[in-house]
Design a protein around this motif. Structure first.
Motif, mmCIF file in Angstrom:
data_model
loop_
_atom_site.group_PDB
_atom_site.id
_atom_site.type_symbol
_atom_site.label_atom_id
_atom_site.label_comp_id
_atom_site.label_asym_id
_atom_site.label_seq_id
_atom_site.Cartn_x
_atom_site.Cartn_y
_atom_site.Cartn_z
ATOM 1 N N UNK A 77 0.883 -1.160 0.000
ATOM 2 C CA UNK A 77 0.000 0.000 0.000
ATOM 3 C C UNK A 77 0.927 1.218 0.000
ATOM 4 N N UNK A 78 0.836 2.064 -1.023
ATOM 5 C CA UNK A 78 1.803 3.169 -1.084
ATOM 6 C C UNK A 78 1.575 4.179 0.033
ATOM 7 N N UNK A 79 0.429 4.089 0.701
ATOM 8 C CA UNK A 79 0.198 4.965 1.846
ATOM 9 C C UNK A 79 0.713 4.390 3.133
ATOM 10 N N UNK A 80 1.113 3.160 3.061
ATOM 11 C CA UNK A 80 1.619 2.490 4.256
ATOM 12 C C UNK A 80 2.773 1.604 3.815
ATOM 13 N N UNK A 81 3.685 2.209 3.079
ATOM 14 C CA UNK A 81 4.746 1.424 2.459
ATOM 15 C C UNK A 81 5.481 0.568 3.491
ATOM 16 N N UNK A 82 5.927 1.198 4.561
ATOM 17 C CA UNK A 82 6.708 0.451 5.542
ATOM 18 C C UNK A 82 5.827 -0.461 6.384
ATOM 19 N N UNK A 332 7.859 13.999 6.426
ATOM 20 C CA UNK A 332 7.891 13.220 7.659
ATOM 21 C C UNK A 332 6.720 12.261 7.569
ATOM 22 N N UNK A 333 7.031 10.984 7.475
ATOM 23 C CA UNK A 333 5.988 10.006 7.171
ATOM 24 C C UNK A 333 5.518 9.313 8.447
ATOM 25 N N UNK A 334 4.210 9.382 8.685
ATOM 26 C CA UNK A 334 3.576 8.681 9.800
ATOM 27 C C UNK A 334 3.002 7.402 9.193
ATOM 28 N N UNK A 335 3.674 6.301 9.418
ATOM 29 C CA UNK A 335 3.351 5.076 8.694
ATOM 30 C C UNK A 335 1.876 4.696 8.831
ATOM 31 N N UNK A 336 1.221 4.522 7.690
ATOM 32 C CA UNK A 336 -0.172 4.094 7.692
ATOM 33 C C UNK A 336 -1.166 5.213 7.880
ATOM 34 N N UNK A 337 -0.671 6.440 8.062
ATOM 35 C CA UNK A 337 -1.587 7.545 8.309
ATOM 36 C C UNK A 337 -1.439 8.640 7.252
#
Ligand code: GDP
Length: 366
Positions: A77-82, A332-337
């Motif tokens: 999911x590119x919005x929750x890559x990690x 700044x990436x908030x994983x899954x959000x």
């Protein structure tokens, strides 16, 4: 009972354990096509239900794939890559090629160039030890890029089987249903046989006389934000439409809350704009840094929601991660959000996320 399988996901049907994998009410057994409760809910109520696939089962699946020959299609999911990355996959795949597919491209704001996203995915994959033969973007829901993906699958599978793997909620079923529709003209339900020789609920969909597309169960990644919120809230944090960027002019010592799920502090630096990319339905609340702790203590679950009051006692505590942003245009990436783009260099910031959820910096996608 073990021969009866769900026509939706291929899991063996059982009627005893309501929370367990493959549960269907006894009355469902009368029907010609039996569908498990999980698929039923997903289909009719658009609700996700976790399949309790243990980490042990995950290892067995990986081993099974490692011992077979074929193309591995890994969906993220590119919005929750990690959060949707399956760690360890590369150690098991042997010499099998991997095609990496980023799903939900329809949610990216128009301003994000696809080539940049692909470049970033390649870089991340390589950092994580994976060297895919190709990286593609699709929207399984909208059908964007699916034809290209099918062509790539045909090209790289080299006449062999295709294993589709991915975490729960990345859109693996949607993607497979799309392929079936496009390849065979069939609608919706996966009508296939159970993958022989395994109890791991892999299902195979014939591609030609001999080879198949094999759907593996979704793996639960316990670090996904999705597992910390209830199903209704999941609908709020999961973007449904193209994300509309929201820009905030912040002074130092100001804070943004994303519902009550995460928090961003602008600690030090010049007054500047920060652009937030989160589900349009998620309320962003601005406050002063000095008031933020108290606000969260007193209002998480009501003013700051999701999560709701009822879920507050099980919701993990927020953990603070501090960063000094060195380069202009850093996400700044908030994983899954979602993520925040910091436009200027030099800012000191902090991201607070539920314990277990990751937060990281990347060069801005825009
Ligand atoms: P699975 O658990 O990986 O099989 O995921 P599903 O196929 O059940 O999809 C999970 C959720 O993501 C559902 O709410 C889908 O509607 C949604 N979804 C799947 N593909 C896409 C997509 O391309 N775009 C968007 N916006 N949502 C998608």
């Amino acid at each position: 009972m073990s021969e009866v399988v769900c026509v939706g996901c291929g899991v063996g049907i059982q009627t005893e354990d309501k929370e367990g994998m493959g549960y269907a009410p006894p009355s469902a057994l009368q029907k010609e096509e039996i569908i498990c409760q999980r698929c039923f809910r997903l289909k009719h109520y658009n609700e996700v239900q976790d399949v309790p696939l243990t980490d042990d089962d995950f290892l067995k699946i990986l081993n099974e794939i490692g011992n077979s020959e074929g193309l591995i299609v890994k969906i993220v999911d590119i919005f929750d890559f990690n959060g949707s990355w399956l760690p360890g996959l590369h150690r098991f795949v042997g010499s099998n090629p991997i095609l990496l597919i980023g799903n939900k491209v329809d949610l990216l704001p128009k301003s994000v160039k696809h080539s940049k996203m692909i470049h970033w995915m390649k870089h991340e994959a390589s950092q994580l030890g994976l060297k895919p033969v190709d990286v593609q973007l699709v929207s399984a829901a909208k059908g964007v890029g699916v034809e290209e993906a099918i062509r790539a699958i045909e090209k790289y599978r080299n006449g062999k089987d295709v294993y589709v793997v991915g975490c729960t909620n990345v859109g693996k079923s949607t993607f497979i249903n799309r392929i079936i529709k496009q390849v065979s003209g069939e609608q919706d339900v996966i009508t296939t046989s159970h993958f022989p020789g395994t109890t791991l609920d892999m299902i195979q969909i014939p591609l030609d006389e001999e080879e198949s597309l094999i759907d593996t169960p979704g793996i639960i990644n316990h670090h996904q934000m999705a597992h910390f919120v209830d199903k209704q809230d999941l609908k709020i944090i999961t973007p449904k439409k193209e994300i509309k960027p929201r820009t905030f002019q912040l002074n130092p010592e100001q804070t943004l809350f994303f519902g009550g799920l995460s928090r961003f502090d602008f600690l030090k630096g010049e007054r500047q704009p920060f652009t937030a990319y989160f589900s349009n339905e998620l309320t962003i609340h601005r406050t002063k840094l000095e008031k933020a702790d108290d606000l969260y203590k007193n209002h998480a679950g009501e003013l700051l929601q999701p999560p709701r009051m009822d879920d507050m006692d099980t919701f993990p505590e927020l953990v603070k991660h501090e960063f000094k942003v060195k380069e202009a245009k850093t996400d700044i990436v908030f994983s899954g959000l979602g993520w925040i783009t910091v436009n200027e260099p030099g800012a000191s910031v902090a991201a607070h996320v539920p314990k277990g959820v990751s937060v990281f910096l990347r060069k801005s996608l825009i």
